[in-house]
Design a protein around this motif. Sequence first.
Motif, PDB file in Angstrom:
ATOM      1  N   ASP A 297       0.852  -1.193   0.000  1.00  0.00           N
ATOM      2  CA  ASP A 297       0.000   0.000   0.000  1.00  0.00           C
ATOM      3  C   ASP A 297       0.884   1.238   0.000  1.00  0.00           C
ATOM      4  OD1 ASP A 297      -1.816   1.978   0.259  1.00  0.00           O
ATOM      5  OD2 ASP A 297      -2.703   1.277   2.136  1.00  0.00           O
ATOM      6  N   ILE A 298       1.286   1.639  -1.198  1.00  0.00           N
ATOM      7  CA  ILE A 298       2.237   2.736  -1.339  1.00  0.00           C
ATOM      8  C   ILE A 298       1.530   4.081  -1.286  1.00  0.00           C
ATOM      9  CG2 ILE A 298       4.034   3.688  -2.854  1.00  0.00           C
ATOM     10  CD1 ILE A 298       4.504   0.818  -1.632  1.00  0.00           C
ATOM     11  N   THR A 299       0.298   4.094  -1.792  1.00  0.00           N
ATOM     12  CA  THR A 299      -0.451   5.351  -1.851  1.00  0.00           C
ATOM     13  C   THR A 299      -0.563   5.983  -0.462  1.00  0.00           C
ATOM     14  OG1 THR A 299      -1.693   4.326  -3.615  1.00  0.00           O
ATOM     15  CG2 THR A 299      -2.580   6.349  -2.727  1.00  0.00           C
ATOM     16  N   ARG A 300      -0.855   5.123   0.510  1.00  0.00           N
ATOM     17  CA  ARG A 300      -1.029   5.623   1.870  1.00  0.00           C
ATOM     18  C   ARG A 300       0.262   6.257   2.400  1.00  0.00           C
ATOM     19  NH1 ARG A 300      -2.687   1.632   6.736  1.00  0.00           N
ATOM     20  NH2 ARG A 300      -2.016   2.971   8.435  1.00  0.00           N
ATOM     21  N   LYS A 301       1.368   5.644   2.065  1.00  0.00           N
ATOM     22  CA  LYS A 301       2.649   6.198   2.493  1.00  0.00           C
ATOM     23  C   LYS A 301       2.899   7.543   1.827  1.00  0.00           C
ATOM     24  CE  LYS A 301       3.557   2.570   4.825  1.00  0.00           C
ATOM     25  NZ  LYS A 301       3.245   2.639   6.234  1.00  0.00           N
ATOM     26  N   ARG A 302       2.542   7.600   0.550  1.00  0.00           N
ATOM     27  CA  ARG A 302       2.772   8.853  -0.157  1.00  0.00           C
ATOM     28  C   ARG A 302       1.919   9.960   0.468  1.00  0.00           C
ATOM     29  NH1 ARG A 302       0.579   8.620  -5.481  1.00  0.00           N
ATOM     30  NH2 ARG A 302      -0.875  10.238  -4.864  1.00  0.00           N
ATOM     31  N   LYS A 303       0.693   9.626   0.818  1.00  0.00           N
ATOM     32  CA  LYS A 303      -0.198  10.626   1.425  1.00  0.00           C
ATOM     33  C   LYS A 303       0.394  11.138   2.744  1.00  0.00           C
ATOM     34  CE  LYS A 303      -3.271  10.751  -1.657  1.00  0.00           C
ATOM     35  NZ  LYS A 303      -4.141   9.819  -2.323  1.00  0.00           N
ATOM     36  N   LEU A 304       0.968  10.214   3.515  1.00  0.00           N
ATOM     37  CA  LEU A 304       1.591  10.624   4.780  1.00  0.00           C
ATOM     38  C   LEU A 304       2.737  11.597   4.539  1.00  0.00           C
ATOM     39  CD1 LEU A 304       1.786   7.301   6.835  1.00  0.00           C
ATOM     40  CD2 LEU A 304       0.623   9.410   7.506  1.00  0.00           C
ATOM     41  N   LEU A 305       3.541  11.277   3.528  1.00  0.00           N
ATOM     42  CA  LEU A 305       4.672  12.150   3.222  1.00  0.00           C
ATOM     43  C   LEU A 305       4.205  13.487   2.667  1.00  0.00           C
ATOM     44  CD1 LEU A 305       7.015   9.446   1.684  1.00  0.00           C
ATOM     45  CD2 LEU A 305       7.375  10.639   3.844  1.00  0.00           C
ATOM     46  N   GLU A 306       3.098  13.443   1.927  1.00  0.00           N
ATOM     47  CA  GLU A 306       2.544  14.696   1.391  1.00  0.00           C
ATOM     48  C   GLU A 306       2.160  15.629   2.528  1.00  0.00           C
ATOM     49  OE1 GLU A 306      -0.618  13.532  -1.235  1.00  0.00           O
ATOM     50  OE2 GLU A 306       0.775  13.120  -2.881  1.00  0.00           O
TER      51      GLU A 306
ATOM     52  N   GLN B 163       3.461  15.687   5.507  1.00  0.00           N
ATOM     53  CA  GLN B 163       4.693  16.199   6.102  1.00  0.00           C
ATOM     54  C   GLN B 163       5.250  17.359   5.269  1.00  0.00           C
ATOM     55  OE1 GLN B 163       7.297  13.170   7.413  1.00  0.00           O
ATOM     56  NE2 GLN B 163       9.036  14.504   7.734  1.00  0.00           N
TER      57      GLN B 163
END
Lengths: 384, 598
Positions: B560-569, B571
Amino acid sequence: MKIGLYVHIPFCRCKCLYCDFPSYAGCEAVYEPYTAALCREIAGKGGLFSHGTDTVYVDTIYIGGGTPTLLSGHCLEAIFETLCAHWRIERHAEISIEANPGTVDFNKLKMLRSLGVNRISFGIQSFDDRLLRVLGRLHSASEALQAVKMAKDAGFDNLNIDLMYGLPEQTVGDWRQTLAIAIDLDVPHISAYGLKIEEGTPFFTRQKRGEISLPPEEEDEAMYDWVTEYLPAQGLVRYEISNYAKPGFECRHNLKYWRYRPYLGLGAAAHSFWNGRRAANISSIREYIGKVQSGEGPEAGWENPEKDEAMAEFIFLALRTAAGLKHEEFKRYFGVDFGQRFAAEIIQLETKGLLTKNGQSVKLTPLGMKLGNMAFAAFIPDKP
Amino acid sequence: MSTNHIRNFSIIAHIDHGKSTLADRLIEYTGTLSAREMEEQVLDQMELERERGITIKAQAVRLEYTAKDGQTYMLNLIDTPGHVDFTYEVSRSLAACEGALLVVDAAQGIEAQTLANVYLALDHNLEIIPVINKIDLPSAEPERVRHEIEDIIGLDASEAVLVSAKSGIGIDEVLEAIVKRIPPPRGSDSETLQALIFDSHFDPYKGVIAYVRVMNGRITPGMKIRMMATERTFEVTEVGIFRPRLTNIAELGPGQVGFIAASIKNVKDCRVGDTITDAEKPAAKPLPGYRKVTPMVYCGLYPVESSEYESLRDALEKLKLNDASLVFEPETSVALGFGFRCGFLGLLHMDVIQERLEREYGITLITTAPSVIYRVYKTDGEMLEIDNPAKMPPPQEIDHIEEPFVKATVIVPNEFVGAVMELSQEKRGEFKDMKYLETTRVMLTYHLPLSEIIYDYFDRLKTVSRGYASLDYELVGYQESRLVKMDILLNGEPVDALSVIVHRERAEYRGRQLASKLREIIPRHMFEIPIQAAIGNKIIARETVRAYRKDVLAKCYGGDITRKRKLLEKQKEGKKRMKQVGSVEIPQEAFMAILKMD
């Protein structure tokens, strides 16, 4: 074309207190119908992918959960038969399954081996009974030791154990002891995860109420420092931020996530990445079964990340690995020169001591791995 | 049309007492706009005005009304801003009228702001018609409000008009009262031209459009006119009226309200309050009351991205075309780079400008804490006007400092009098007067430093009175105070944009508060950041932002990469409004932290 398959088994005997993964306890009644639906999805997608112009070969399979080993031998057999019948699985494919101590006996392990499973990953978390209780795990440290030994006896030589640090009430001493026991077990792969308290978990609620006390930051950092130092010294190379393996035992399936390679998710809540498109199946078991049965397809949502988003994903995934990001691969995927496109970010992170580069690749420094989010965020595109 | 059939009036009301709604009803009732053209708050055209429900710029509209006597009257409604920042604009709008509707909420009663504007109207000898609004509210007490108007202002309220602008009750009576009770304008056709500019706006094609009230004489296209204060001469290209959209007509005669265009390129040449006269036959004297508007509050505006400096300048220049009271000049800060020191009429004005810059021009800004103008008397006898704490001379060169004081009028229910007095005392207020307006409401008068008003007096006042107090203030002059400059050091380096001027006795307390607030606001870095407050070389407060130890997502679960990207977004998003000062990234809100303390 080679791809990985991820098969999700969303069942657990009991939900751990820190867990926010899509997995449910007390659903024994749906094990069979879920397996039936899952097999139908496996067969359907297999047909689709095998009839394309490109021949699709499966070189990794990962049965994850949940606790896949809760399923009966009969259900597991059905899943593997369907996989073999509808997909071209390479002879030397890596086939992993997740298991929890206490959910497997010698016979089941033998059976898994005979089905072709050649890698097993145990969710052990700690070899300290007190901490296992804190986490809400059902097994004891001795059951964990026993499970690993049984697996070896059953013929598994490619084993992983998951361990966690930064747990409530855990000290650096506890953590050192757990790692020492793990090394004594002589497994070729260890995943060591820092606990992150996620919203919606019992831990989250308890933390808000002040009922659990996490180790102070200094202690947490010391645990991180210890694992990054100790495991490599014992011959387990850190090939990703949280993953350590003897050379040749890196998890090929997980590497696909970090290397931007295609994979298909099968089962409730499973995620796929194919042709630049990211998709997820519906996470409710009941709805998953319903949708598959009705022939509607279980996909709940998908997106095609914009190019700059896709590049950011590629970068932060690649930077998680010790090998880092290879310029050549980046260029092959995006037709863009990484060093030129992100010159400013690279210099900024280099100055901070988070990034290092040579002619072919860019990777995080040890400090960069520790402060990974700071490095990753630098590559995230600005939202208008 | 003779002046006998003209009525010029304003509406005076406290915020939320229903001025805009009443104006809408009058426009609707007289058929000035068809129902289809009718939008709520027709007069508040600026997007911001609608959102905030306030009037920032004065506006005008001409209504044609056939009265019960069978005759048709031309009613000019000149809308006025209701906020203390814009008192001068109110005063000029009132000068263009012969009468005013005093709108009072039937449930709330008179507020300090209303009172201030009523006194302004009385100063201009306007006929005031009390209008009691919202009479259909269950909590309405029109009789109590009627007495309040009589007791507090001394107006005869026996003929107050009872209305509900919202439900359209009593609108015809308001119109009749305007015709019957407000005197027609006096003024002579034969005298030379005198027209009062009460507002203006900039049109990219026609230049400045001046909103005028003709007192004497006539104004026609082709005529040469002179601005009496600026002595600039122009040729009139268009004259017209507000319906409420601008509509050209042949001429404006005595008593009439309308607009003129004369290819005026700069609002500076067409100042509110100035008198327009005939360039060939100028009037002997300008109309009374003109003054140059001077800003009371200053702050620094800096683009977060230094590359946006030019765009910021362009945007400020464009805003200034419409707003002569906005002043700005380039300044540089060691911490923030190139920006502008801007002067505003008050905090609301400052807020509005900032918001328009961000919203209409898309510039991400860093605003430094607002400052008043201090008069610094140096030991060598020189006097400096300081609008930026960073420019304060070293302490050994200062003999004494003076700061602006205001006369603040607070109207508050009597149960909160104690709390308000305590607050005013704490804010270095000097008690002047206390009057019972009726048995339950009290009017307090204090002299307070303006800096305390812009600091947090108003917010605190609202809190201690549970929202019941209303405030008005006017500048009374400068007084000596024991003031010092307090510097803030981050990581050992002074950040000039964080310096503030504070009263010596409160410096330690403010220093501690500010340092601890900054500790909350400044994000953790890879290294520890000491925050120090200092007066000269003396450190008076210290806090530390701890270093980041470990910050990395441990696991990429199941692809689940999308979720990680959203978290970084998320930040990353948090970093957007940060300014790098030395090695420290400072969020925008840090520069306003001094205002956000309890």
